[in-house]
Design a protein around this motif. Structure first.
Motif, PDB file in Angstrom:
ATOM      1  N   MET A  57       1.863  21.331 -28.401  1.00 16.31           N
ATOM      2  CA  MET A  57       2.901  20.894 -27.445  1.00 16.31           C
ATOM      3  C   MET A  57       2.373  21.442 -26.169  1.00 16.31           C
ATOM      4  SD  MET A  57       6.975  20.960 -27.569  1.00 16.31           S
ATOM      5  CE  MET A  57       7.285  22.234 -26.948  1.00 16.31           C
ATOM      6  N   ASP A  58       2.581  20.592 -25.124  1.00 19.27           N
ATOM      7  CA  ASP A  58       2.454  20.917 -23.678  1.00 19.27           C
ATOM      8  C   ASP A  58       3.908  20.881 -23.166  1.00 19.27           C
ATOM      9  OD1 ASP A  58       1.781  21.023 -21.116  1.00 19.27           O
ATOM     10  OD2 ASP A  58       0.216  19.547 -21.175  1.00 19.27           O
ATOM     11  N   TYR A  59       4.509  21.814 -23.006  1.00 20.24           N
ATOM     12  CA  TYR A  59       5.871  21.707 -22.666  1.00 20.24           C
ATOM     13  C   TYR A  59       5.916  21.723 -21.006  1.00 20.24           C
ATOM     14  CZ  TYR A  59      10.705  22.791 -22.285  1.00 20.24           C
ATOM     15  OH  TYR A  59      12.317  23.045 -22.011  1.00 20.24           O
ATOM     16  N   ALA A  60       6.908  20.777 -20.355  1.00 21.08           N
ATOM     17  CA  ALA A  60       6.836  20.507 -18.965  1.00 21.08           C
ATOM     18  C   ALA A  60       5.208  19.960 -18.572  1.00 21.08           C
ATOM     19  CB  ALA A  60       7.144  21.535 -18.122  1.00 21.08           C
ATOM     20  N   CYS A  61       5.011  19.000 -19.389  1.00 18.94           N
ATOM     21  CA  CYS A  61       3.492  18.766 -19.358  1.00 18.94           C
ATOM     22  C   CYS A  61       3.109  17.751 -18.088  1.00 18.94           C
ATOM     23  CB  CYS A  61       3.334  17.467 -20.579  1.00 18.94           C
ATOM     24  SG  CYS A  61       4.494  16.197 -20.403  1.00 18.94           S
ATOM     25  N   GLY A  62       4.061  17.284 -17.084  1.00 16.12           N
ATOM     26  CA  GLY A  62       3.713  16.576 -16.020  1.00 16.12           C
ATOM     27  C   GLY A  62       2.585  15.439 -16.346  1.00 16.12           C
ATOM     28  N   THR A  63       1.756  15.240 -15.561  1.00 17.90           N
ATOM     29  CA  THR A  63       0.915  14.179 -15.720  1.00 17.90           C
ATOM     30  C   THR A  63      -0.076  14.576 -16.713  1.00 17.90           C
ATOM     31  OG1 THR A  63      -0.668  15.031 -13.924  1.00 17.90           O
ATOM     32  CG2 THR A  63       0.730  13.450 -13.317  1.00 17.90           C
ATOM     33  N   ASP A 115      17.098  24.314 -32.260  1.00 18.31           N
ATOM     34  CA  ASP A 115      17.289  24.078 -33.839  1.00 18.31           C
ATOM     35  C   ASP A 115      16.475  23.393 -34.301  1.00 18.31           C
ATOM     36  OD1 ASP A 115      18.432  21.627 -33.503  1.00 18.31           O
ATOM     37  OD2 ASP A 115      20.335  22.368 -33.403  1.00 18.31           O
ATOM     38  N   ASP A 116      16.228  23.229 -35.668  1.00 21.44           N
ATOM     39  CA  ASP A 116      15.290  22.147 -36.197  1.00 21.44           C
ATOM     40  C   ASP A 116      15.217  20.541 -35.789  1.00 21.44           C
ATOM     41  OD1 ASP A 116      13.974  24.258 -37.240  1.00 21.44           O
ATOM     42  OD2 ASP A 116      14.737  24.156 -39.253  1.00 21.44           O
ATOM     43  N   GLY A 121      12.005  18.239 -35.894  1.00 21.13           N
ATOM     44  CA  GLY A 121      11.587  19.298 -36.806  1.00 21.13           C
ATOM     45  C   GLY A 121      10.048  19.729 -36.864  1.00 21.13           C
ATOM     46  N   GLN A 122       9.329  19.109 -35.997  1.00 23.96           N
ATOM     47  CA  GLN A 122       7.834  19.388 -36.048  1.00 23.96           C
ATOM     48  C   GLN A 122       7.826  20.914 -35.535  1.00 23.96           C
ATOM     49  OE1 GLN A 122       5.017  16.422 -34.310  1.00 23.96           O
ATOM     50  NE2 GLN A 122       7.106  15.511 -33.328  1.00 23.96           N
ATOM     51  N   LYS A 123       6.757  21.501 -36.079  1.00 22.93           N
ATOM     52  CA  LYS A 123       6.340  22.982 -35.537  1.00 22.93           C
ATOM     53  C   LYS A 123       5.003  22.915 -35.153  1.00 22.93           C
ATOM     54  CE  LYS A 123      10.255  24.396 -37.009  1.00 22.93           C
ATOM     55  NZ  LYS A 123      11.630  24.852 -36.006  1.00 22.93           N
ATOM     56  N   LYS A 144      13.010  31.295 -26.157  1.00 22.92           N
ATOM     57  CA  LYS A 144      13.663  31.208 -27.526  1.00 22.92           C
ATOM     58  C   LYS A 144      13.564  29.879 -27.985  1.00 22.92           C
ATOM     59  CE  LYS A 144      16.645  35.032 -26.727  1.00 22.92           C
ATOM     60  NZ  LYS A 144      18.309  35.322 -26.913  1.00 22.92           N
ATOM     61  N   ASP A 145      13.826  28.583 -27.473  1.00 26.15           N
ATOM     62  CA  ASP A 145      13.699  27.335 -27.744  1.00 26.15           C
ATOM     63  C   ASP A 145      12.362  27.188 -28.188  1.00 26.15           C
ATOM     64  OD1 ASP A 145      16.374  27.336 -27.654  1.00 26.15           O
ATOM     65  OD2 ASP A 145      16.288  25.895 -25.973  1.00 26.15           O
ATOM     66  N   LEU A 146      11.316  27.278 -27.299  1.00 26.34           N
ATOM     67  CA  LEU A 146       9.909  27.239 -27.282  1.00 26.34           C
ATOM     68  C   LEU A 146       9.463  28.262 -28.767  1.00 26.34           C
ATOM     69  CD1 LEU A 146       8.454  27.289 -24.061  1.00 26.34           C
ATOM     70  CD2 LEU A 146       9.191  25.128 -25.521  1.00 26.34           C
ATOM     71  N   THR A 147       9.849  29.245 -28.839  1.00 23.27           N
ATOM     72  CA  THR A 147       9.467  30.130 -30.026  1.00 23.27           C
ATOM     73  C   THR A 147       9.911  29.467 -31.422  1.00 23.27           C
ATOM     74  OG1 THR A 147       9.541  32.103 -28.876  1.00 23.27           O
ATOM     75  CG2 THR A 147       9.806  32.309 -31.245  1.00 23.27           C
ATOM     76  N   ASN A 148      11.083  28.831 -31.397  1.00 21.71           N
ATOM     77  CA  ASN A 148      11.541  28.087 -32.597  1.00 21.71           C
ATOM     78  C   ASN A 148      10.963  26.915 -32.935  1.00 21.71           C
ATOM     79  OD1 ASN A 148      13.874  27.509 -34.639  1.00 21.71           O
ATOM     80  ND2 ASN A 148      13.897  25.467 -33.254  1.00 21.71           N
ATOM     81  N   LEU A 149       9.982  26.336 -32.105  1.00 20.88           N
ATOM     82  CA  LEU A 149       9.223  25.203 -32.383  1.00 20.88           C
ATOM     83  C   LEU A 149       7.559  25.439 -32.608  1.00 20.88           C
ATOM     84  CD1 LEU A 149      10.292  23.200 -29.420  1.00 20.88           C
ATOM     85  CD2 LEU A 149      10.171  22.373 -31.660  1.00 20.88           C
ATOM     86  N   LEU A 150       7.413  26.905 -32.948  1.00 18.05           N
ATOM     87  CA  LEU A 150       6.200  27.573 -33.145  1.00 18.05           C
ATOM     88  C   LEU A 150       6.127  27.651 -34.690  1.00 18.05           C
ATOM     89  CD1 LEU A 150       5.611  30.368 -30.702  1.00 18.05           C
ATOM     90  CD2 LEU A 150       4.256  28.170 -30.774  1.00 18.05           C
ATOM     91  N   LYS A 151       5.056  27.392 -35.367  1.00 14.91           N
ATOM     92  CA  LYS A 151       4.783  27.637 -36.750  1.00 14.91           C
ATOM     93  C   LYS A 151       5.059  28.992 -37.169  1.00 14.91           C
ATOM     94  CE  LYS A 151       1.721  23.759 -37.786  1.00 14.91           C
ATOM     95  NZ  LYS A 151       0.350  23.391 -38.394  1.00 14.91           N
TER      96      LYS A 151
END
Length: 281
Positions: A57-63, A115-116, A121-123, A144-151
């Motif tokens: 996942m590229d968070y705040a991915c821009g272009t 949350d999920d 719910g993707q990780k 914390k929110d990004l950590t929740n999205l990690l496997k």
């Protein structure tokens, strides 16, 4: 404490700024290109990516600069942003390059809930966030929110942003001062969490609004803020202790802070950026 109204102002400023930037050559910004390349190269050094099994996942991915640089080495990339202008550009560029949406696609997310329900719910095996943390009023919540999205067990978070600099003298810790930022940090102990106040994602990277005419005296080229304007929540960069504390409070392990991991020219000055990483246990 920042009020909700102030927080929303920053969020709205980010949307306006980056919707506009998407149409005005942001993707051709040499600063973004240079930093993205250095950051992507370091990620490839630090972890094994697989075309058959790595989700990113590229968070705040821009272009999509980071996404395009790492897409050839992973199974799929999902970009996330609050700017529809950036998302539209990201997806059009991927399409123009012949990359199918199931391999690389950006989606609009106004805010993460932690949350999920986030991203259905993707990780992810890796999450990257390049040059965006200074736009987030609450970097504790975002982390914390990004950590929740990690496997669990293997997922790793990578962020890059500006190293701390002295706003009075415009000198960065990484430029000439023998401070602790220079050292490689592996933190596994717990720190007291420092709370900031925010609840939305506020995205992205650089060449922000120029100084306004009301500022007096106007800064010279040598003393202009690298990242400035109403879309910026943090000026002055970040310290290793600050970022490590945030990663620690999010529950990340194997935390590593690499000072001066990337450098580039912006606003007629040379700036240094750090890369920080951590693994979800």
């Amino acid at each position: 404490m920042e009020s909700t109204a102030q927080q929303m102002t920053i969020e709205e400023a980010n949307v306006v700024h980056f919707d506009k930037a998407a149409k005005e050559g942001y993707d051709d910004n040499p600063f973004v290109e240079q930093v993205s390349k250095q950051f992507a190269d370091l990620i490839r050094e630090k972890c094994t990516l697989g075309k058959e099994n790595t989700s990113m996942m590229d968070y705040a991915c821009g272009t999509g600069q980071m996404s395009r640089k790492l897409e050839p080495y992973v199974q799929k990339v999902i970009g996330v942003d609050i700017s529809q202008g950036m998302i539209d550009y990201y997806n059009k560029r991927a399409s123009d390059l012949g990359i199918p949406p199931e391999k690389m696609q950006a989606v609009y997310v106004s805010s993460l809930k932690g949350d999920d329900s986030d991203l259905d719910g993707q990780k992810f095996d890796i999450i990257v966030c390049s040059q965006a943390y200074h736009h987030f009023p609450d970097i504790n919540k975002v982390t914390k929110d990004l950590t929740n999205l990690l496997k669990p067990g293997t997922g790793r978070l990578f962020i890059a942003d500006l190293m701390q600099y002295d706003r009075a003298t415009d000198s960065q810790s990484g430029d000439n001062a023998p401070q602790h930022l220079h050292h490689h940090h592996h933190h596994h102990h717990h720190h007291q969490q420092h709370h900031q106040h925010q609840h939305h994602q506020h995205h992205q990277h650089h060449h922000h609004e120029p100084p306004t005419e009301s500022q007096s005296p106007p800064p010279s080229d040598a003393h202009r803020e690298p990242f400035s304007g109403p879309s910026v929540a943090h000026q002055g960069g970040f310290t290793s202790d600050q970022i490590t504390r945030v990663f620690d409070s999010a529950g990340l392990q194997d935390i590593e802070f690499i000072p001066n991991a990337a450098s580039a020219e912006i606003a007629n000055r040379h700036v240094q950026l750090f890369v920080a990483m951590g693994r979800r246990p």
